[in-house]
Design a protein around this motif. Structure first.
Motif, PDB file in Angstrom:
ATOM      1  N   HIS A  32       0.866  -1.177   0.000  1.00  0.00           N
ATOM      2  CA  HIS A  32       0.000   0.000   0.000  1.00  0.00           C
ATOM      3  C   HIS A  32       0.898   1.221   0.000  1.00  0.00           C
ATOM      4  CE1 HIS A  32      -3.606   2.351   0.640  1.00  0.00           C
ATOM      5  NE2 HIS A  32      -3.085   2.899   1.733  1.00  0.00           N
ATOM      6  N   SER A  33       0.743   2.096  -0.984  1.00  0.00           N
ATOM      7  CA  SER A  33       1.650   3.233  -1.133  1.00  0.00           C
ATOM      8  C   SER A  33       0.918   4.563  -1.192  1.00  0.00           C
ATOM      9  CB  SER A  33       2.503   3.062  -2.401  1.00  0.00           C
ATOM     10  OG  SER A  33       1.663   2.923  -3.541  1.00  0.00           O
ATOM     11  N   ALA A  34      -0.279   4.623  -0.663  1.00  0.00           N
ATOM     12  CA  ALA A  34      -1.044   5.870  -0.716  1.00  0.00           C
ATOM     13  C   ALA A  34      -0.369   6.977   0.076  1.00  0.00           C
ATOM     14  CB  ALA A  34      -2.458   5.635  -0.191  1.00  0.00           C
ATOM     15  N   SER A  35       0.371   6.639   1.132  1.00  0.00           N
ATOM     16  CA  SER A  35       1.005   7.652   1.981  1.00  0.00           C
ATOM     17  C   SER A  35       2.440   7.962   1.564  1.00  0.00           C
ATOM     18  CB  SER A  35       0.996   7.189   3.440  1.00  0.00           C
ATOM     19  OG  SER A  35       1.690   5.953   3.568  1.00  0.00           O
ATOM     20  N   GLY A  36       2.898   7.450   0.431  1.00  0.00           N
ATOM     21  CA  GLY A  36       4.265   7.721  -0.018  1.00  0.00           C
ATOM     22  C   GLY A  36       4.997   6.435  -0.337  1.00  0.00           C
ATOM     23  N   ASP A  37       5.981   6.067   0.492  1.00  0.00           N
ATOM     24  CA  ASP A  37       6.757   4.861   0.256  1.00  0.00           C
ATOM     25  C   ASP A  37       5.884   3.624   0.428  1.00  0.00           C
ATOM     26  OD1 ASP A  37       8.993   6.400  -0.156  1.00  0.00           O
ATOM     27  OD2 ASP A  37       9.608   6.316   1.966  1.00  0.00           O
ATOM     28  N   PRO A  38       6.097   2.582  -0.384  1.00  0.00           N
ATOM     29  CA  PRO A  38       5.288   1.352  -0.255  1.00  0.00           C
ATOM     30  C   PRO A  38       5.484   0.713   1.117  1.00  0.00           C
ATOM     31  CG  PRO A  38       6.481   1.378  -2.337  1.00  0.00           C
ATOM     32  CD  PRO A  38       7.033   2.510  -1.522  1.00  0.00           C
ATOM     33  N   THR A  39       4.392   0.276   1.693  1.00  0.00           N
ATOM     34  CA  THR A  39       4.424  -0.460   2.949  1.00  0.00           C
ATOM     35  C   THR A  39       3.697  -1.782   2.756  1.00  0.00           C
ATOM     36  OG1 THR A  39       2.394   0.634   3.709  1.00  0.00           O
ATOM     37  CG2 THR A  39       4.489   1.656   4.339  1.00  0.00           C
ATOM     38  N   TRP A  40       4.116  -2.778   3.513  1.00  0.00           N
ATOM     39  CA  TRP A  40       3.483  -4.088   3.403  1.00  0.00           C
ATOM     40  C   TRP A  40       2.088  -4.027   4.014  1.00  0.00           C
ATOM     41  CZ3 TRP A  40       4.146  -8.817   6.956  1.00  0.00           C
ATOM     42  CH2 TRP A  40       3.525  -9.931   6.383  1.00  0.00           C
ATOM     43  N   SER A  41       1.106  -4.576   3.306  1.00  0.00           N
ATOM     44  CA  SER A  41      -0.283  -4.566   3.760  1.00  0.00           C
ATOM     45  C   SER A  41      -0.550  -5.625   4.824  1.00  0.00           C
ATOM     46  CB  SER A  41      -1.231  -4.802   2.574  1.00  0.00           C
ATOM     47  OG  SER A  41      -1.105  -6.131   2.099  1.00  0.00           O
ATOM     48  N   GLY A  42       0.449  -6.493   5.077  1.00  0.00           N
ATOM     49  CA  GLY A  42       0.237  -7.574   6.034  1.00  0.00           C
ATOM     50  C   GLY A  42      -0.236  -8.854   5.386  1.00  0.00           C
ATOM     51  N   TRP A  43      -0.442  -8.844   4.065  1.00  0.00           N
ATOM     52  CA  TRP A  43      -0.958 -10.017   3.352  1.00  0.00           C
ATOM     53  C   TRP A  43      -0.019 -10.396   2.206  1.00  0.00           C
ATOM     54  CZ3 TRP A  43      -6.150 -12.353   3.357  1.00  0.00           C
ATOM     55  CH2 TRP A  43      -6.862 -12.028   4.523  1.00  0.00           C
ATOM     56  N   GLY A  44       0.078 -11.708   1.981  1.00  0.00           N
ATOM     57  CA  GLY A  44       0.848 -12.223   0.865  1.00  0.00           C
ATOM     58  C   GLY A  44       0.670 -13.718   0.753  1.00  0.00           C
ATOM     59  N   ARG A  45       1.145 -14.298  -0.341  1.00  0.00           N
ATOM     60  CA  ARG A  45       1.151 -15.763  -0.493  1.00  0.00           C
ATOM     61  C   ARG A  45       2.574 -16.159  -0.880  1.00  0.00           C
ATOM     62  NH1 ARG A  45      -2.840 -16.179  -5.803  1.00  0.00           N
ATOM     63  NH2 ARG A  45      -1.799 -14.556  -7.010  1.00  0.00           N
ATOM     64  N   LEU A  46       3.147 -17.036  -0.087  1.00  0.00           N
ATOM     65  CA  LEU A  46       4.563 -17.341  -0.181  1.00  0.00           C
ATOM     66  C   LEU A  46       4.775 -18.842  -0.253  1.00  0.00           C
ATOM     67  CD1 LEU A  46       5.597 -14.844   2.614  1.00  0.00           C
ATOM     68  CD2 LEU A  46       5.963 -14.506   0.171  1.00  0.00           C
ATOM     69  N   LEU A  47       5.799 -19.251  -0.948  1.00  0.00           N
ATOM     70  CA  LEU A  47       6.139 -20.655  -1.067  1.00  0.00           C
ATOM     71  C   LEU A  47       6.627 -21.180   0.272  1.00  0.00           C
ATOM     72  CD1 LEU A  47       6.379 -22.962  -3.170  1.00  0.00           C
ATOM     73  CD2 LEU A  47       8.767 -22.275  -3.492  1.00  0.00           C
ATOM     74  N   GLY A  48       6.209 -22.387   0.621  1.00  0.00           N
ATOM     75  CA  GLY A  48       6.593 -22.981   1.886  1.00  0.00           C
ATOM     76  C   GLY A  48       8.101 -23.076   2.049  1.00  0.00           C
ATOM     77  N   LYS A  49       8.829 -23.266   0.957  1.00  0.00           N
ATOM     78  CA  LYS A  49      10.282 -23.349   1.027  1.00  0.00           C
ATOM     79  C   LYS A  49      10.883 -22.025   1.484  1.00  0.00           C
ATOM     80  CE  LYS A  49      14.319 -24.553  -1.770  1.00  0.00           C
ATOM     81  NZ  LYS A  49      14.800 -24.988  -3.110  1.00  0.00           N
ATOM     82  N   TRP A  50      10.298 -20.905   0.980  1.00  0.00           N
ATOM     83  CA  TRP A  50      10.808 -19.587   1.397  1.00  0.00           C
ATOM     84  C   TRP A  50      10.515 -19.358   2.882  1.00  0.00           C
ATOM     85  CZ3 TRP A  50       9.448 -15.108   3.693  1.00  0.00           C
ATOM     86  CH2 TRP A  50      10.250 -13.988   3.493  1.00  0.00           C
ATOM     87  N   LEU A  51       9.301 -19.712   3.313  1.00  0.00           N
ATOM     88  CA  LEU A  51       8.943 -19.546   4.715  1.00  0.00           C
ATOM     89  C   LEU A  51       9.824 -20.407   5.617  1.00  0.00           C
ATOM     90  CD1 LEU A  51       5.034 -19.557   4.407  1.00  0.00           C
ATOM     91  CD2 LEU A  51       6.474 -17.584   4.963  1.00  0.00           C
ATOM     92  N   ALA A  52      10.137 -21.632   5.151  1.00  0.00           N
ATOM     93  CA  ALA A  52      10.946 -22.536   5.958  1.00  0.00           C
ATOM     94  C   ALA A  52      12.379 -22.050   6.115  1.00  0.00           C
ATOM     95  CB  ALA A  52      10.944 -23.932   5.340  1.00  0.00           C
ATOM     96  N   GLY A  53      12.832 -21.158   5.227  1.00  0.00           N
ATOM     97  CA  GLY A  53      14.188 -20.627   5.327  1.00  0.00           C
ATOM     98  C   GLY A  53      14.250 -19.251   5.954  1.00  0.00           C
ATOM     99  N   CYS A  54      13.104 -18.734   6.462  1.00  0.00           N
ATOM    100  CA  CYS A  54      13.065 -17.397   7.060  1.00  0.00           C
ATOM    101  C   CYS A  54      13.294 -17.497   8.565  1.00  0.00           C
ATOM    102  CB  CYS A  54      11.732 -16.727   6.765  1.00  0.00           C
ATOM    103  SG  CYS A  54      11.565 -15.071   7.472  1.00  0.00           S
ATOM    104  N   ASP A  55      14.352 -16.879   9.041  1.00  0.00           N
ATOM    105  CA  ASP A  55      14.679 -16.934  10.466  1.00  0.00           C
ATOM    106  C   ASP A  55      14.228 -15.684  11.221  1.00  0.00           C
ATOM    107  OD1 ASP A  55      15.846 -19.438  10.258  1.00  0.00           O
ATOM    108  OD2 ASP A  55      17.788 -18.598   9.668  1.00  0.00           O
ATOM    109  N   LEU A  56      13.332 -14.907  10.639  1.00  0.00           N
ATOM    110  CA  LEU A  56      12.836 -13.688  11.275  1.00  0.00           C
ATOM    111  C   LEU A  56      11.532 -13.956  12.010  1.00  0.00           C
ATOM    112  CD1 LEU A  56      13.496 -11.213   8.324  1.00  0.00           C
ATOM    113  CD2 LEU A  56      14.884 -11.497  10.388  1.00  0.00           C
TER     114      LEU A  56
END
Length: 496
Positions: free
Chosen positions: A128-152
């Protein structure tokens, strides 16, 4: 297969301004969490893993097992700082499938169709970028492999930054995103929903709006709401179920939560109110109001739920026990009562009760020696059948027709429409010499305030039947009923 099969629904970091997390507050009757579940289900996803936050019980009560939406909801707890990779492994999610990652505190509008479409690469997120810089809306669809490698951690700014900068993840901008992070966001989200598709006035079932009230679109009114005379509601106002807005109030860009009382002549703007708590968006403060004449929790009327079975059983027993007294009190036949539609029921042809003395002036009049007997014969005894049927209470406001209700002042009109009427009031105990001009309303106020008090019910019932017996003895001895009716004020003090 590149369509999502499961979803991870996680709560964000919001405050519990009104006792529950902000994402559980209703926006036009539905919380943001419920809207998120319905958006996911509309995309064809049937397995939803909910990561519980600080108030797990409220979330479980709201969502249940998901059967009403045709999905399966599984609940989990995330450890503080637990990385996404550990969470994905613990949930048993497949690495070769896409998963929807959703934040319950935010909801991009129009995203359900995109969730059901094909996905390529590591996935995509909505920004969502209505206020300037793009910000994450909190929603997405991601591959399980990418999620399994995310340590955040799941709820962290670092994860949002990684999703916005990772070249393997595509980004799609959305025009509108609902948010429940702060009271200001909640009011803004409510305004977005009210304006979609066009400003309008919506009134829920059972709500009553005085003809002198001024509604300015967009306005959304829930069920069983009472709005008094000369009020101004709108624009940008939502009122939850069971709220009571007193006469002369002015509401603008405001959200009134369910079962809230707003006092006479109160001006509310840029504010969320729940019970006695007020969150001012303009001032950025949350205030607890101690004056119950301004704000408080609105008590639900007894008409809103079934009557206590014990009271109905008591009425059935009285009907049987008092049959000999009715024969002794009346003529050779039971005088047929007047069939009146009760105020507060649906339409002029709703449920009726047999009450020949529903007019307060008639009830209060005690000229002659047999008024109490007439009331017992024509009103009280046949009315016991209506108590058994759940249409009346033993102790409550005087039953009034729609026509009689229309001429009452607004505060008294609300008393009669909100409370289930009853057979007994203090006015029945007045003497013939008492000035009765204001007595019916005063006695009804006492009856309404104590209608759920068994002691008050027993006291008033015993005193009333005592008056009937004394009047019956007076018929045989020649004494006047008014000679036995003194001392009413002492009874009133004890009941109050």
């Amino acid at each position: 297969m590149n369509k999502p099969e499961t979803a991870i629904l996680a709560g964000g970091r919001t405050t519990a301004t009104f006792g529950i997390p902000n994402e559980l507050l209703p926006l036009l009757g539905q919380s943001l969490t419920q809207r998120a579940v319905e958006t996911i289900v509309a995309a064809g996803i049937r397995d939803i893993h909910v990561i519980l936050g600080e108030n797990p019980r409220a979330t479980r009560l709201l969502l249940g097992d998901g059967a009403r939406w045709g999905c399966r909801i599984h609940y989990h707890h995330a450890l503080p700082g637990e990385p996404v990779s550990t969470l994905v492994h613990r949930l048993g999610l497949r690495k070769d499938r896409y998963q929807v990652l959703a934040d319950t505190t935010r909801l991009p509008l129009g995203v359900s169709e995109r969730l059901a479409g094909p996905t390529y690469g590591a996935g995509e997120v909505w920004t969502h970028s209505a206020s300037g810089d793009p910000t994450w809306s909190g929603w997405g669809r991601l591959l399980g492999k990418w999620l399994a490698g995310c340590d955040l951690p799941l709820a962290s700014n670092a994860l949002a930054d990684n999703l916005l900068t990772d070249p393997a993840i595509s980004r799609m901008d959305v025009a509108q995103t609902l948010s429940a992070a702060t009271p200001r966001d909640i009011l803004h989200a409510t305004g977005q929903l009210l304006a979609d598709p066009a400003p309008r006035v919506t009134i829920g079932r059972g709500s009553r709006v005085d003809p002198t009230a001024h509604l300015i679109a967009p306005v959304w009114i829930g069920r069983n709401v009472r709005i008094g005379r000369n009020t101004r509601v709108g624009p940008g106002v939502t009122i939850g179920d069971g709220a009571l807005i007193e006469a002369g109030s002015v509401l603008s860009n405001a959200m009134i939560l369910s079962d809230t009382f707003v006092g006479d002549g109160l001006a509310v703007e840029d504010t969320i109110i729940g019970g006695s708590r007020l969150a001012s968006v303009r001032l950025g403060t949350v205030i607890d109001i101690t004056d119950t004449h301004l704000l408080s929790h609105a008590a639900r009327g007894s008409r809103s739920g079934p009557m206590d079975w014990r009271e109905r059983a008591l009425a059935a027993a009285l009907k049987l026990v008092l049959s000999p007294l009715r024969l002794a009190a009346g003529g050779r036949r039971l005088v047929p009562g007047l069939r009146i539609p009760l105020a507060g029921d649906s339409g002029p042809h709703g449920p009726t009760v047999t009450l020949s003395m529903a007019d307060p002036a008639t009830v209060c009049s005690t000229e002659g020696t047999c008024d109490a007997l007439r009331h017992f014969r024509e009103c009280f005894f046949p009315g016991l059948s209506d108590v058994v049927a759940g249409r009346l209470r033993l102790l409550g406001p005087t039953p009034r027709s729609h026509e009689a209700l229309a001429v009452l002042p607004e505060p008294w009109r609300l008393l009669y429409t909100d409370g289930r009427p009853g057979l007994l009031q203090e006015g029945l105990l007045a003497s013939g010499e008492t000035d009765c001009s204001d007595l019916p309303m005063a006695s009804d106020a006492i009856a309404a305030a104590t209608r759920d008090d068994p002691r008050a019910r027993r006291l008033l019932l015993g005193r009333y039947l005592g008056q009937v017996l004394r009047c019956l003895l007076g018929r045989w001895t020649g004494a006047r009923f008014s000679d036995y009716a003194n001392g009413r004020s002492g009874t009133q003090r004890r009941i109050a």
